[in-house]
Write a protein that holds these residues in place. Sequence first.
Motif, PDB file in Angstrom:
ATOM      1  N   PHE A  79     -10.299   1.968  -0.859  1.00 57.93           N
ATOM      2  CA  PHE A  79      -9.431   3.142  -0.914  1.00 57.93           C
ATOM      3  C   PHE A  79      -9.092   3.622   0.483  1.00 57.93           C
ATOM      4  O   PHE A  79      -7.921   3.835   0.820  1.00 57.93           O
ATOM      5  N   PHE A  80     -10.107   3.795   1.318  1.00 55.40           N
ATOM      6  CA  PHE A  80      -9.874   4.306   2.666  1.00 55.40           C
ATOM      7  C   PHE A  80      -8.994   3.343   3.462  1.00 55.40           C
ATOM      8  O   PHE A  80      -8.100   3.764   4.196  1.00 55.40           O
ATOM      9  N   LYS A  81      -9.236   2.051   3.316  1.00 58.52           N
ATOM     10  CA  LYS A  81      -8.444   1.048   4.030  1.00 58.52           C
ATOM     11  C   LYS A  81      -6.979   1.118   3.623  1.00 58.52           C
ATOM     12  O   LYS A  81      -6.083   1.083   4.466  1.00 58.52           O
ATOM     13  N   LYS A  82      -6.728   1.259   2.324  1.00 56.11           N
ATOM     14  CA  LYS A  82      -5.360   1.307   1.820  1.00 56.11           C
ATOM     15  C   LYS A  82      -4.643   2.570   2.287  1.00 56.11           C
ATOM     16  O   LYS A  82      -3.495   2.525   2.739  1.00 56.11           O
ATOM     17  N   VAL A  83      -5.336   3.704   2.188  1.00 55.33           N
ATOM     18  CA  VAL A  83      -4.732   4.981   2.581  1.00 55.33           C
ATOM     19  C   VAL A  83      -4.496   5.027   4.085  1.00 55.33           C
ATOM     20  O   VAL A  83      -3.427   5.471   4.543  1.00 55.33           O
ATOM     21  N   PHE A  84      -5.474   4.568   4.868  1.00 49.64           N
ATOM     22  CA  PHE A  84      -5.320   4.614   6.321  1.00 49.64           C
ATOM     23  C   PHE A  84      -4.227   3.657   6.785  1.00 49.64           C
ATOM     24  O   PHE A  84      -3.503   3.950   7.742  1.00 49.64           O
ATOM     25  N   LYS A  85      -4.085   2.524   6.117  1.00 44.82           N
ATOM     26  CA  LYS A  85      -3.011   1.584   6.459  1.00 44.82           C
ATOM     27  C   LYS A  85      -1.647   2.230   6.221  1.00 44.82           C
ATOM     28  O   LYS A  85      -0.749   2.127   7.062  1.00 44.82           O
ATOM     29  N   ARG A  86      -1.511   2.896   5.085  1.00 50.41           N
ATOM     30  CA  ARG A  86      -0.230   3.540   4.783  1.00 50.41           C
ATOM     31  C   ARG A  86       0.059   4.663   5.778  1.00 50.41           C
ATOM     32  O   ARG A  86       1.181   4.813   6.249  1.00 50.41           O
ATOM     33  N   PHE A  87      -0.968   5.451   6.089  1.00 51.07           N
ATOM     34  CA  PHE A  87      -0.827   6.510   7.085  1.00 51.07           C
ATOM     35  C   PHE A  87      -0.365   5.941   8.417  1.00 51.07           C
ATOM     36  O   PHE A  87       0.563   6.461   9.053  1.00 51.07           O
ATOM     37  N   SER A  88      -1.001   4.864   8.851  1.00 51.67           N
ATOM     38  CA  SER A  88      -0.692   4.276  10.155  1.00 51.67           C
ATOM     39  C   SER A  88       0.735   3.756  10.223  1.00 51.67           C
ATOM     40  O   SER A  88       1.432   3.946  11.222  1.00 51.67           O
ATOM     41  N   ILE A  89       1.178   3.104   9.153  1.00 47.63           N
ATOM     42  CA  ILE A  89       2.538   2.549   9.133  1.00 47.63           C
ATOM     43  C   ILE A  89       3.575   3.659   9.205  1.00 47.63           C
ATOM     44  O   ILE A  89       4.531   3.589   9.992  1.00 47.63           O
TER      45      ILE A  89
END
Length: 367
Positions: A79-89
Amino acid sequence: MNTLKNRYLSLDVFRGMDVALMIIVNSPGNGNTSFGILKHAEWNGFTLTDLVFPTFLFVVGNAMSFSMKKYEAIGDGAFFKKVFKRFSIIFLLGFLMYWFPFFENGAIKPIAETRIFGVLQRIALCYLFASLLLHYFKTKTVIIFSILALIGYNILLVVFGDLTLMGNAVIKLDKFLIGANHMYHGNGGVAFDPEGLLSTLPAIVNVIAGYLTGKFIQKNGQNFETIAKLLMFAAILVLAGFAWDLIMPFNKKLWSSSFVLLTSGIDLFIIAILIYLLDMRKPGKWTYFFEIFGRNTLFIYLLSELFIITLAVISMKGTSAYNWIADNIFIAIGGDYFGSLFFALWIMLTCWFVGYLMDKKGIYIKV
């Protein structure tokens, strides 16, 4: 490219309406001759244009009420990986958009003078923090956080500054953290960012409001009782906003707590009406126009901004292509005010047509 999964029609249309209006207000042929309703309030106050950005955040939260279900089953790490990836993009896209076209006078534009915070950056930050709160804490705790965030932000503004452009706490924190060169200079040349870091705190509540609204609709169904309750909540929030306005005025640039309550209440009212018109009644074919915007929201918004920036940097007969087209075609034909509006509509419809072609080919770009 991935497959489009419809949720409910009112959400896609609401999002599409907001993006269409966002493009229109961001691209007036001549900002000095735009209709007042298409301008932000100078400082304190509220106009239709001030509703656009908080509505976008509200819709982000509404969409999250569907996506967060999937995240619950994948585990905290994923979950954290997916959310942080979207945030970063999203954050990076916002930064690159302000850096674009990357070159100036034959040299790379200095990063030291590139704006750090902005519209997409605020969306990214609000999405990140709202996602973490909603994933790790119960709804009651998130509501308490929202209340404390609005009250706390009000206190921070009063304790660490005043409510003026030059003396507010938002500008002080941004200058301390990132410096004036990385800030927006559109307020008469003053280095003040309306999407500053501190004012992101109350903006998170707009996302949470959208999420809770989406969950409420999913739990209670699309019926008259749901609509009645949404309208009641809308009235409470709007009245609370006006009451708070007496001590902390509506102010989009400071994203005041009263502004959060007012805009969340208005968004609740609009989504309730759209549920009735679109999900409970036969909507008709007119909704497709706005669905186009709602299906490739981020891409079309980025396209509109890059289109505007490109026109602004292309030279044409002693001015920019943006100004020349606006003045010599649209304003020359339609006059100052309607000409500026027609130019904005041209930008919006051009972006819509690209979205239309993408929809026909089944191309939906998500992050």
